[in-house]
Design an enzyme around this catalytic site. Sequence first.
Site, short mmCIF file in Angstrom:
data_model
loop_
_atom_site.label_atom_id
_atom_site.label_comp_id
_atom_site.label_asym_id
_atom_site.label_seq_id
_atom_site.Cartn_x
_atom_site.Cartn_y
_atom_site.Cartn_z
CG ASN A 1 -3.33 -4.96 -6.06
OD1 ASN A 1 -2.96 -5.14 -7.20
ND2 ASN A 1 -3.69 -3.77 -5.60
CG ASP A 2 -5.60 -8.29 -1.18
OD1 ASP A 2 -4.52 -8.58 -0.62
OD2 ASP A 2 -6.23 -7.25 -0.93
NE ARG B 1 -11.21 -1.11 -0.76
CZ ARG B 1 -9.99 -1.55 -1.08
NH1 ARG B 1 -9.85 -2.51 -1.99
NH2 ARG B 1 -8.93 -1.04 -0.52
NE ARG C 1 -1.22 -5.97 -1.55
CZ ARG C 1 -2.39 -5.34 -1.70
NH1 ARG C 1 -3.53 -6.00 -1.53
NH2 ARG C 1 -2.45 -4.09 -2.03
CB CYS D 1 -10.18 -1.98 -8.91
SG CYS D 1 -10.45 -3.05 -7.51
CG HIS E 1 -2.09 -1.01 0.88
ND1 HIS E 1 -2.10 -2.28 1.40
CD2 HIS E 1 -3.15 -0.94 0.06
CE1 HIS E 1 -3.14 -2.93 0.93
NE2 HIS E 1 -3.80 -2.15 0.11
NE ARG F 1 -6.37 0.59 -2.58
CZ ARG F 1 -5.92 0.57 -3.83
NH1 ARG F 1 -5.86 1.68 -4.53
NH2 ARG F 1 -5.52 -0.57 -4.37
#
Length: 575
Positions: free
Chosen positions: A456-457, A333, A467, A504, A190, A297
């Site tokens: 990403n996840d 989100r 990650r 995304c 992040h 986010r």
Amino acid sequence: MRQVFQGIGASRGSALGRARVRLAHALVIAEEHIAASAVEAELERLHAAISKVRTDMHALRDRLHGALAHEVGEFLDLHTLLLDDPELLHGLDALIRTGRYSADYALRLQRDRIAGVFQAMDDPYFRSRLDDIDQVIGRIHAALHRHDAGLQGVAGEILVTDSIAPAELVQYQAQGVIAIVTAGGSTLSHSAILARSLHLPLVVDAAQALQRINDGDALIVDGGSGLVVLEPGPSDLRAHRERGRGHVRERRALNRLRSEPTRTLDGTDIQLYANAESREDVAEAHALGASGVGLYRTEFLFLQRFELPDEDEQFRIYRDVVLGMSGRPVTIRTLDLGADKADRTGLALRDEPNPALGLRGVRLSLSRRDLLETQLRALLRASGYGPVRVLVPMVTTREEVRTVRELLKQVARDLRSQGHEIAEHVPLGAMIEVPAAAIALSDFIGSVDFLSIGTNDLVQYLLAADRNNEALGDLYTPLHPAVLRVLRYVMLLARKHDKPIAVCGEMAGDPLFAPLLLALGLTEFSLHPGTLLEVRRRIRECDLAGLRQRAPELLRARDRAGIEAWLADCACLPG
Ligand code: PEP
Ligand code: MG
């Protein structure tokens, strides 16, 4: 002497500046005693350093404005309070006066003493305060050694550190740091996402650089290639200048695409939504003609905070995003705290044995219904100002979606009965980032209005590859046959059920992957505005029908090399 270190480029841009080395959690200071006659002078030196830090922090507080004042201000206030803490100061004085320690060593002893007390506490909130103590003590230590130390001193410098948390990154940028080099880290963390959002060059995984670089060394950092050059020579300076010129040429070429459609060669329009973390992102997304915001986010609002933002504050922030996109849909989100996004309020648990598999995302929200309800109220109130969609992160089960849906309905009823103006319909979507949700999607696709794939996840959980762990090398990659097959399955199912679906994760923002995603059936990308024009350019070079015809071949690839060969060979470029 000139030395070159190869790290991994995590946020593009080339910077030339002096190094500022910071070891995040260790004050490595040897034991040092002073003579009785030197005590008064040492105390004076310490107090001068403390007041220098205090003045610098006040000056920085005054210079901040807009969103940064809001986000970083609380940090500074807390650090200023710590500086005035009698427990901290008297302890230091006593160590110098009675123990006859140098100011530096007294700082270290005091830090370790406070750390011991904090670490013994059960409350995660107090344990998380240790980071702040470390930062304040680190600043005093820096001020003891540099006339221009303190917060303002880092302006124009390149920070070289072991690791950096998202919250610190924002703070350093506000202080004028021009690039960051970290010993660990990964491009998908992040912090890296935030660095790209802030246009701050970042090189990760450069452990050697941290060992060799000292305060004040001249450095060139290239956040594209991951190269860090210590004491650069004439050819490095020339290359740096050339990169700068190349960057300007590239920006000019890309800027010509600002008002062009994102249309494939064979005439299909592709939607590019923006991943937005700040007001600046929203403004950029709007200016570049993004179709809307595909991912806002909200946890980034919480990361800086010592107290949770209340409903009104959240409402104003969400409303501003909605207004900023003037009528284009905004996907917000719900809180995705947890894992590497630990907040400062103590909401996300700090000491989970396995945080990536722990209480994060919707799991955390459902365990704190009051917070989720407050957030949904704020989101729905913002929907009175323009189209809002609510996106739920880390969905694993059908029940989670249904529970959020029920709560959303109830909150909408409450708000209407209280006289609020809210949209008639606020679509609810699920992030597909947990493999179980992808595999069992057919069981709950009827309960959602849209989907967004968080690659990403999804990649991290499918491949059991963290990650954020650079030690895994190439293992963490979307170019694995299992990832492509899951993407394909989810996209086909969404199409069958007529549900809009976007990707995304960072994958959507990399022009290299655009042909692959188009071949798999994607028509909605959500990506950071910083790479929107590059992805638009790439898509405009693609022949969609040709790519789709070649999808079976892509899906037959048995390893990364096969997928890369497909990418290299894909017939999307003209000629
Ligand atoms: C993802 O996992 O791909 C995603 C977009 O969410 P985040 O990066 O915030 O976890
Ligand atoms: Mg995610």
